[in-house]
Design a protein around this motif. Structure first.
Motif, PDB file in Angstrom:
ATOM      1  N   GLY A 181       0.841  -1.194   0.000  1.00 59.07           N
ATOM      2  CA  GLY A 181       0.000   0.000   0.000  1.00 59.07           C
ATOM      3  C   GLY A 181       0.873   1.239   0.000  1.00 59.07           C
ATOM      4  O   GLY A 181       2.010   1.204   0.485  1.00 59.07           O
TER       5      GLY A 181
ATOM      6  N   GLY B 253       8.163  -0.260   3.832  1.00 57.88           N
ATOM      7  CA  GLY B 253       9.527   0.201   4.026  1.00 57.88           C
ATOM      8  C   GLY B 253       9.828   0.342   5.515  1.00 57.88           C
ATOM      9  O   GLY B 253       8.916   0.436   6.347  1.00 57.88           O
TER      10      GLY B 253
ATOM     11  N   LEU C 260      17.681   2.204  -2.538  1.00 63.53           N
ATOM     12  CA  LEU C 260      17.387   3.272  -3.514  1.00 63.53           C
ATOM     13  C   LEU C 260      16.866   4.468  -2.728  1.00 63.53           C
ATOM     14  O   LEU C 260      15.778   4.417  -2.158  1.00 63.53           O
ATOM     15  CB  LEU C 260      16.318   2.794  -4.512  1.00 63.53           C
TER      16      LEU C 260
ATOM     17  N   ALA D 198       8.935  10.067  -3.020  1.00 62.07           N
ATOM     18  CA  ALA D 198       7.965  10.857  -3.776  1.00 62.07           C
ATOM     19  C   ALA D 198       8.102  12.332  -3.417  1.00 62.07           C
ATOM     20  O   ALA D 198       7.938  13.210  -4.276  1.00 62.07           O
ATOM     21  CB  ALA D 198       6.553  10.346  -3.478  1.00 62.07           C
TER      22      ALA D 198
END
Ligand code: ATP
Length: 204
Positions: A6, A104, A167, A171
């Motif tokens: 999600g 995450g 990485l 956003a």
């Protein structure tokens, strides 16, 4: 075994996609559901509409057959609680299919502020993906498993930490760059960038 990731996806980027694919392959997930949240409980309103963010996720997922876009959170009224999504998935899949909630390390740090975290862990496993700059706290250590095969033996209840390619993409940084007139090329898939440009999202 099914996975679900999600997110606000405002916009979706390679920091979501590459770690999710690595988890998919390492755990042998048959499918990974990308689930845009309509009204994320822990943050301000997203910059793009749910429909725009859904379109960006669809553009990103099209290249990978194991990725399936799941819009059930956008169709539901009220807050985007993972527990409600899991309950609706369980109603479709039955009680025995293992489900992995991917998140995450930054999101896992807030796990105990989620709506009924213990109930989430009754419905699914949690797979914590490493993220640069985010050290996961030792939450629910009694749930940790030391080998991923353990996840396939139960429908839920375990926590697995997965080292993914680091990485440092967010956003927030992509939106900031776009507003400053910089290109996010190579931080997200080209079809996502095309849509951002066509629809004039995140204007300067
Ligand atoms: P924002 O910068 O707007 O907060 P974000 O880039 O963190 O957004 P989200 O849509 O909030 O993206 O993230 C969805 C999920 O993906 C969360 O569980 C988050 O921890 C995880 N995630 C996002 N970016 C990365 C990354 N670069 N590496 C690993 N996990 C990530």
């Amino acid at each position: 075994m099914l996975g679900i990731l999600g997110g606000t996806f405002d916009p979706i980027h390679y920091g979501h996609l590459r770690p999710a694919l690595e988890v998919c392959e390492a755990l042998g997930l048959e499918q990974l559901r990308l689930t845009p949240l309509k009204d994320p409980p822990h943050r301000g309103a997203p910059h793009c509409t749910p429909e725009q963010r859904l379109a960006l996720v669809q553009a990103a997922a099209a290249a990978e057959p194991r990725f399936v876009v799941d819009d059930r959170e956008l169709r539901r009224a009220g807050k985007s609680y993972t527990l409600l999504t899991l309950e609706s998935l369980r109603a479709e899949l039955g009680p025995d299919t293992p489900i992995c909630v991917l998140l995450g390390a930054d999101a896992f740090a807030e796990f105990d502020t989620w709506h009924r975290p213990e109930a989430v862990l009754r419905q699914a496993h949690v797979v914590v993906m490493t993220r640069p700059g985010a050290a996961p706290p030792p939450l629910h250590p009694d749930r940790y498993v030391t080998e991923p095969a353990a996840l396939g033996r139960r429908a839920g209840g375990c926590i697995w930490f997965h080292d993914v390619t680091p990485l440092d993409i967010s956003a927030t940084a992509i939106r900031r760059g776009l507003r400053a007139g910089r290109s996010p090329r190579f931080l997200l898939p080209e079809p996502v960038l095309d849509l951002i440009r066509q629809q004039g999202l995140y204007p300067a």
